[in-house]
Write an enzyme that holds these catalytic residues in place. Structure first.
Site, PDB file in Angstrom:
ATOM      1  N   ARG A  14      -4.276  -8.596 -20.538  1.00 16.27           N
ATOM      2  CA  ARG A  14      -5.045  -7.882 -21.568  1.00 16.27           C
ATOM      3  C   ARG A  14      -4.146  -7.131 -22.529  1.00 16.27           C
ATOM      4  O   ARG A  14      -4.540  -6.815 -23.644  1.00 16.27           O
ATOM      5  CB  ARG A  14      -6.013  -6.878 -20.929  1.00 16.27           C
ATOM      6  CG  ARG A  14      -7.029  -7.486 -20.001  1.00 16.27           C
ATOM      7  CD  ARG A  14      -7.958  -6.413 -19.455  1.00 16.27           C
ATOM      8  NE  ARG A  14      -8.753  -5.787 -20.482  1.00 16.27           N
ATOM      9  CZ  ARG A  14      -9.818  -6.341 -21.059  1.00 16.27           C
ATOM     10  NH1 ARG A  14     -10.227  -7.531 -20.687  1.00 16.27           N
ATOM     11  NH2 ARG A  14     -10.485  -5.695 -22.006  1.00 16.27           N
TER      12      ARG A  14
ATOM     13  N   ASP B 159      -9.816   0.090 -24.441  1.00 16.40           N
ATOM     14  CA  ASP B 159     -10.113   0.145 -23.008  1.00 16.40           C
ATOM     15  C   ASP B 159      -9.863   1.548 -22.471  1.00 16.40           C
ATOM     16  O   ASP B 159      -9.055   2.294 -23.015  1.00 16.40           O
ATOM     17  CB  ASP B 159      -9.201  -0.817 -22.236  1.00 16.40           C
ATOM     18  CG  ASP B 159      -9.678  -2.260 -22.316  1.00 16.40           C
ATOM     19  OD1 ASP B 159     -10.841  -2.492 -22.673  1.00 16.40           O
ATOM     20  OD2 ASP B 159      -8.863  -3.148 -21.992  1.00 16.40           O
TER      21      ASP B 159
ATOM     22  N   PRO C 146       0.827  -1.221   0.000  1.00 20.53           N
ATOM     23  CA  PRO C 146       0.000   0.000   0.000  1.00 20.53           C
ATOM     24  C   PRO C 146       0.855   1.262   0.000  1.00 20.53           C
ATOM     25  O   PRO C 146       0.356   2.347  -0.272  1.00 20.53           O
ATOM     26  CB  PRO C 146      -0.816  -0.118   1.302  1.00 20.53           C
ATOM     27  CG  PRO C 146      -0.070  -1.080   2.160  1.00 20.53           C
ATOM     28  CD  PRO C 146       0.660  -1.994   1.231  1.00 20.53           C
TER      29      PRO C 146
ATOM     30  N   GLU D 157       2.006  -7.918   8.832  1.00 19.18           N
ATOM     31  CA  GLU D 157       2.206  -6.462   8.761  1.00 19.18           C
ATOM     32  C   GLU D 157       3.138  -6.079   7.612  1.00 19.18           C
ATOM     33  O   GLU D 157       3.526  -4.914   7.480  1.00 19.18           O
ATOM     34  CB  GLU D 157       2.761  -5.935  10.095  1.00 19.18           C
ATOM     35  CG  GLU D 157       1.734  -5.888  11.210  1.00 19.18           C
ATOM     36  CD  GLU D 157       0.433  -5.185  10.803  1.00 19.18           C
ATOM     37  OE1 GLU D 157       0.510  -4.076  10.246  1.00 19.18           O
ATOM     38  OE2 GLU D 157      -0.643  -5.761  11.027  1.00 19.18           O
TER      39      GLU D 157
END
Ligand SMILES: C[S@@+](CC[C@H](N)C(=O)[O-])C[C@H]1O[C@@H](n2cnc3c(N)ncnc32)[C@H](O)[C@@H]1O
Length: 244
Positions: A153, A168, A88, A115
């Site tokens: 893709r 797209d 993150p 963690e």
């Protein structure tokens, strides 16, 4: 393209090649996926991959040694690939980053759990950190699967002949235009007339105008990065006029 994934849950990640476009890419040998479990590289009888953090606090961390030895084994098979830690705290993933990675024909994804991983492993081994968004999930596996699907893709030949990743959202820096299929009328809502008149130039103009207009409405940040030619600017102005 060769993709190696370091994960405590290989069964979970391997599922990604069983369905849809990724499955087709794997069947056509356009994509090869191998998962590596750090538990196979532990040295104690309990096969320990985690430990408590120095300084205290909640949760556990992934230990350096099993990860480092896993990475060494992967690098023997895939020596030139970038090692990307899904985190993150990483750079938000976008279509351009994925396309660039597809261009290199290989990647190694490292999936954290608990963690996360000991910082020294990141400093020593990781080339890039990628995030799939400003939220925290329980492990890097789903993030790796998102990236693998999005990359599949973009591999030439993975999509059916009739489809193209170039249409797209994001591929041209714009959102996709709206799509309709049968019936022509559904509960009083009709398909735009222009899509049914068979005039290809009108259809192309309408789609591009919608694509520009939607991006202007929903993602003005994308439009700021895009240089529009005269035709596109005229189509966008036309769209904006309707909302005055
Ligand atoms: C519970 S998270 C650890 C979060 C970490 N303590 C923090 O706050 O930065 C466990 C693992 O999930 C993965 N992960 C969580 N959120 C992610 C995200 N937004 N993008 C990519 N990977 C993510 C990472 O591999 C991470 O090591």
């Amino acid at each position: 393209m060769r993709i190696d994934v370091i994960t405590l849950f290989p069964d979970m990640v391997e599922q990604v090649v069983n369905y849809g476009v990724v499955g087709r890419a794997a069947d056509r040998k356009l994509m090869y996926l191998q998962c590596w479990n750090p538990r196979d590289y532990t040295v104690d009888k309990h096969r320990t991959v985690d430990d408590r953090p120095y300084g205290g606090g909640p949760g556990m961390l992934m230990k350096v040694q099993p990860l480092e030895e896993t990475i060494q084994a992967v690098r023997e098979k895939n020596p030139l690939a970038q090692l990307i830690y899904l985190s993150p705290q990483g750079k938000p993933v976008n279509q351009a980053m994925l396309a660039k990675q597809v261009g290199t024909q290989s990647v190694i994804f490292l999936c954290g759990r608990y963690e996360g991983v000991d910082e020294r492993l990141i400093q020593k081994e990781v080339d890039q950190e990628w995030s799939i968004g400003d939220y925290v999930i329980s492990g890097g596996e789903l993030a790796a699967m998102v990236c693998i699907d999005a990359m599949a893709r973009l591999i030439p030949g993975a999509l059916g002949h009739e489809q193209s990743a170039q249409q797209d959202s994001f591929s041209e820096g714009l959102l996709d235009y709206p799509h309709y299929t049968r019936p022509e009328e559904y509960k009083g809502m009709e398909v735009p007339e222009v899509l049914m008149n068979g005039n290809h130039q009108h259809i192309e103009d309408w789609r591009e105008r919608q694509s520009l207009g939607r991006t202007w409405q929903r993602r003005p940040d994308l439009l700021e990065l895009k240089v529009l030619d005269d035709r596109q600017q005229a189509l966008l102005n036309d769209f904006k006029d309707e909302f005055k």
